[in-house]
Design an enzyme around this catalytic site. Structure first.
Site, PDB file in Angstrom:
ATOM      1  N   LYS A 245     140.224 -23.918  37.022  1.00 19.83           N
ATOM      2  CA  LYS A 245     140.037 -23.371  38.366  1.00 19.83           C
ATOM      3  C   LYS A 245     140.529 -24.433  39.368  1.00 19.83           C
ATOM      4  O   LYS A 245     140.250 -25.601  39.219  1.00 19.83           O
ATOM      5  CB  LYS A 245     138.557 -23.065  38.598  1.00 19.83           C
ATOM      6  CG  LYS A 245     138.296 -22.210  39.819  1.00 19.83           C
ATOM      7  CD  LYS A 245     136.898 -21.607  39.800  1.00 19.83           C
ATOM      8  CE  LYS A 245     136.707 -20.639  40.962  1.00 19.83           C
ATOM      9  NZ  LYS A 245     135.383 -19.989  40.942  1.00 19.83           N
ATOM     10  N   GLU A 334     122.226  -9.599  37.817  1.00 18.06           N
ATOM     11  CA  GLU A 334     121.191  -9.259  38.799  1.00 18.06           C
ATOM     12  C   GLU A 334     120.120  -8.349  38.197  1.00 18.06           C
ATOM     13  O   GLU A 334     118.938  -8.498  38.492  1.00 18.06           O
ATOM     14  CB  GLU A 334     121.835  -8.570  40.008  1.00 18.06           C
ATOM     15  CG  GLU A 334     122.648  -9.513  40.908  1.00 18.06           C
ATOM     16  CD  GLU A 334     124.047  -9.770  40.409  1.00 18.06           C
ATOM     17  OE1 GLU A 334     124.441  -9.162  39.406  1.00 18.06           O
ATOM     18  OE2 GLU A 334     124.748 -10.602  41.031  1.00 18.06           O
ATOM     19  N   ARG A 362     123.004  -3.781  42.806  1.00 14.55           N
ATOM     20  CA  ARG A 362     123.284  -3.604  41.378  1.00 14.55           C
ATOM     21  C   ARG A 362     121.997  -3.497  40.552  1.00 14.55           C
ATOM     22  O   ARG A 362     122.006  -3.048  39.412  1.00 14.55           O
ATOM     23  CB  ARG A 362     124.137  -4.759  40.868  1.00 14.55           C
ATOM     24  CG  ARG A 362     124.425  -4.680  39.393  1.00 14.55           C
ATOM     25  CD  ARG A 362     125.686  -5.306  38.968  1.00 14.55           C
ATOM     26  NE  ARG A 362     126.887  -4.696  39.530  1.00 14.55           N
ATOM     27  CZ  ARG A 362     128.089  -5.197  39.300  1.00 14.55           C
ATOM     28  NH1 ARG A 362     128.208  -6.307  38.597  1.00 14.55           N
ATOM     29  NH2 ARG A 362     129.170  -4.621  39.789  1.00 14.55           N
TER      30      ARG A 362
END
Ligand code: TPP
Ligand code: DXP
Ligand code: MG
Length: 590
Positions: A245, A334, A362
């Site tokens: 990244k 979540e 969610r």
């Protein structure tokens, strides 16, 4: 002349001789750094897939072949190579390109993303649809990160895909980090796979998804060879890539958390550009939450903290640092986070479950079925409530009042500022006998007096900021600060009373009964969807009390609010200072 300047669509890229692709990768990386250094945005993830993006559009016949980017924060190179180079400088600006793939922005964006872990389900749907329509040649490719594939929804799709012969290619972009370092057993498994020391069967092969890799996701010749090989294979298959990244910018590689979305930086040195201090601006709400939770945890041994892959974004990191055994990062999960909290609460713990307002959407059934129905004391800390700004409609936290207010046993507090936030956090840990959500926005407000003793908030009671007046303004949350600044500037300040509701549920019915029979008009102000928001709650309450009085409800209109600066978005909703002033003045004439 740059190669990039000749690429107006993916087919232009496919005309290049492959030996020119490394040069194109250099140009694309430089361009992303140049623009994002000034316009801001998600830098690290996009730098990490520069070679992959080129290889995918080179090997596959996009947009006919469907390419979906999970989360989509890494799709800046994809946008630049697919006809949006000349508009890329408008990224995340109001009226400009979205920061995420969007169907109505380009044919190359077959599915809008922003919330993680949706790409596999969407793409499987497209693949099954193609087969049903007799289109057996079309390819379907998803790029999903190592943190996103750990989410429940991704596993649901893998489970389904594994028993189909759908033409599906999953690119697992494994850089061993989400926004913060990835967590969980899958992370450890993938690390073993990358080291080559896996004694057990391959996880994906066990689900009938043919696994290839791991390969270097920055090596263009390797990528091209792997993708060309996989393109011709049938059925669901997965290519495991190892990437870095922030690849190509030293600081972004070294500090991957900060450079996930670094703000402005010097494109030559990579150094961050410090933001100008705003006079009177205090700490971020998230930091007041994080530091206060540490303070309270020191007094209350039942307090635990839970985050779903957002230790830094939610500032749960402070509790993780102070009490590592009492703070849990469950990854992008979540639904699991909420029911984990429920389980903890059944055993006498007091979980503070910090999930952005938009991401809690969610886990809606878990909030209802696992927490509220059992009346369990879980504290939902809904950061990023209200209009968040440049992340746009996938991330605005404007539905939580509507989606939580209708849930029995749930309480919902919206502090007006950081002082109120601290007192709300203190109050709920005294024990409120059931679930409660505390919502607060992205950004900062005035400095709290950290030494000032906590003051318990009277449960369900509003507070009077300015008494009297023939028009009562009932604000909820930080917009109360704007209202307080506006009333003195109206043509007749004495005409207005101002009350901070503090609670969307339970409402201060005694106050409403009094104001409803002594005032000429009520005005509600909220940074929440009007449909089902606190204005609706006030109207329902007055109706129940048999009180008939004109009520003007000000809040977020019944539209998905686009991306832009928070200031511009609130202005468009008439919820900035000038907009509220005009609306209050107009009410004086009615
Ligand atoms: C449902 C949901 N939860 C949380 C987030 C916040 N978020 C955005 S990117 C990200 C990390 C993604 O990591 P990974 O999938 O590994 O992709 P990478 O950034 O490494 O390319 C998270 C947690 C989100 N977008 N959606
Ligand atoms: C892409 C994504 O979903 C996250 O990076 C999100 O943009 C974080 O938002 P904040 O910047 O408000 O923490
Ligand atoms: Mg990752």
């Amino acid at each position: 002349m740059k190669l990039l300047d000749h690429i107006g669509a993916a087919e232009d890229l496919r005309k290049l001789p492959r030996e020119q692709l490394p040069r194109l990768a250099r140009e694309l990386r430089e361009f992303i750094i140049e623009v994002v250094s000034v316009k801001e945005g998600h830098l690290g993830a996009s730098l990490g897939v520069v070679e992959l993006t080129i290889a995918l559009h080179y090997v596959f016949n996009t947009p006919e072949d469907r390419l979906v980017w999970d989360v989509g924060h890494q799709a800046y190179g994809h946008k630049i190579l697919t006809g949006r180079r000349e508009r890329f400088h408008t990224i995340r600006q109001k009226g400009g390109l979205s920061g995420f793939p969007k169907r109505d922005e380009s044919l190359y964006d077959p599915f809008g993303t922003g919330h993680s872990s949706t790409s596999l389900s969407a793409l499987l749907g497209m693949a099954l649809a193609a087969r049903q329509k007799g289109n057996h040649d079309r390819q379907h490719i998803a790029v999903i990160g190592d943190a996103s594939i750990a989410s429940g929804m991704a596993f649901e799709a893998l489970n389904h895909a594994g028993e189909t012969d759908a033409n599906l290619l999953i690119i697992l972009n494994d850089n061993a980090i989400g926004i913060d370092p990835s967590v969980g057993a899958l992370k450890h498994y993938l690390t073993e796979v990358k080291k080559g020391d896996v004694s057990r069967e391959n996880l994906f092969e066990c689900l009938n998804i043919r696994y290839s890799g791991p390969v270097d996701g920055h090596d263009l010749p390797v990528l091209l060879g792997e993708l060309e090989k996989l393109k011709g294979q049938p059925g669901p298959r997965l290519l495991h890539l190892v990437t870095t990244k922030g690849k190509g910018l030293r600081q972004a590689e070294e500090d991957q958390v900060v450079y996930h979305a670094p703000g402005r930086f010097d494109r030559l040195t990579g150094e961050l550009v410090r933001r100008e201090a705003v006079p009177g601006q205090g700490p971020k709400y998230q930091d007041v939450f994080g530091h206060t939770l540490v303070e309270l945890a020191g007094q209350n041994p039942d307090i635990v903290g839970i985050t779903a892959a957002m230790p830094t974004g939610s500032s749960m990191k402070y509790l993780m640092e102070a009490y590592p055994e009492r703070a849990f990062d469950v990854g992008i999960a979540e639904q699991h986070a909420v029911t984990l909290a429920a389980g903890m609460a059944t055993e006498g713990l007091l979980p503070f479950c910090a999930i952005y307002s938009t991401f809690l959407q969610r886990a809606y059934d878990q909030v209802i079925h696992d927490v509220a129905l059992q009346n369990l004391p879980v504290v939902f800390c809904l950061d990023r409530a209200g209009l968040v700004g440049q992340d746009g409609p996938t991330h605005h936290g404007v539905f939580d009042i509507a989606y939580l207010r209708c849930v029995p046993n749930m309480a919902l507090i919206a502090p007006m500022d950081n002082v109120e936030l601290r007192n709300a956090l203190y109050t709920v840990q005294l024990g409120v006998g059931g679930p409660v959500a505390i919502r607060y926005p992205r950004g900062s407000s005035r400095e709290p007096n950290w030494q000032r003793p906590f003051e318990p908030i009277p449960w369900g009671e509003a507070r009077t900021l300015t008494a009297g007046g023939r028009i009562a303004v009932l604000s909820l949350g930080p917009l109360g600060q704007t209202v307080a600044g506006v009333i003195p500037k109206t043509r007749d300040p004495e005409a207005f009373g101002h009350y901070d509701l503090r609670f969307a549920k339970p409402l201060d019915e005694a106050l409403l009964a009094r104001l409803g029979t002594t005032c000429e008009r009520l005005v509600t102000v909220e940074d929440s969807a009007l449909a089902g928001g606190v204005g609706s709650a006030v109207l329902e309450c007055l109706s129940r009390l048999g009180i008939s009085i004109p009520v003007t409800c000000l809040g977020i209109s019944d539209n998905f609010v686009p991306h832009g600066t928070p200031e511009a978005l609130y202005r468009d909703q008439g919820l900035d200072g000038e907009g509220l002033l005009n609306q209050l003045n107009e009410l004086l004439d009615e």
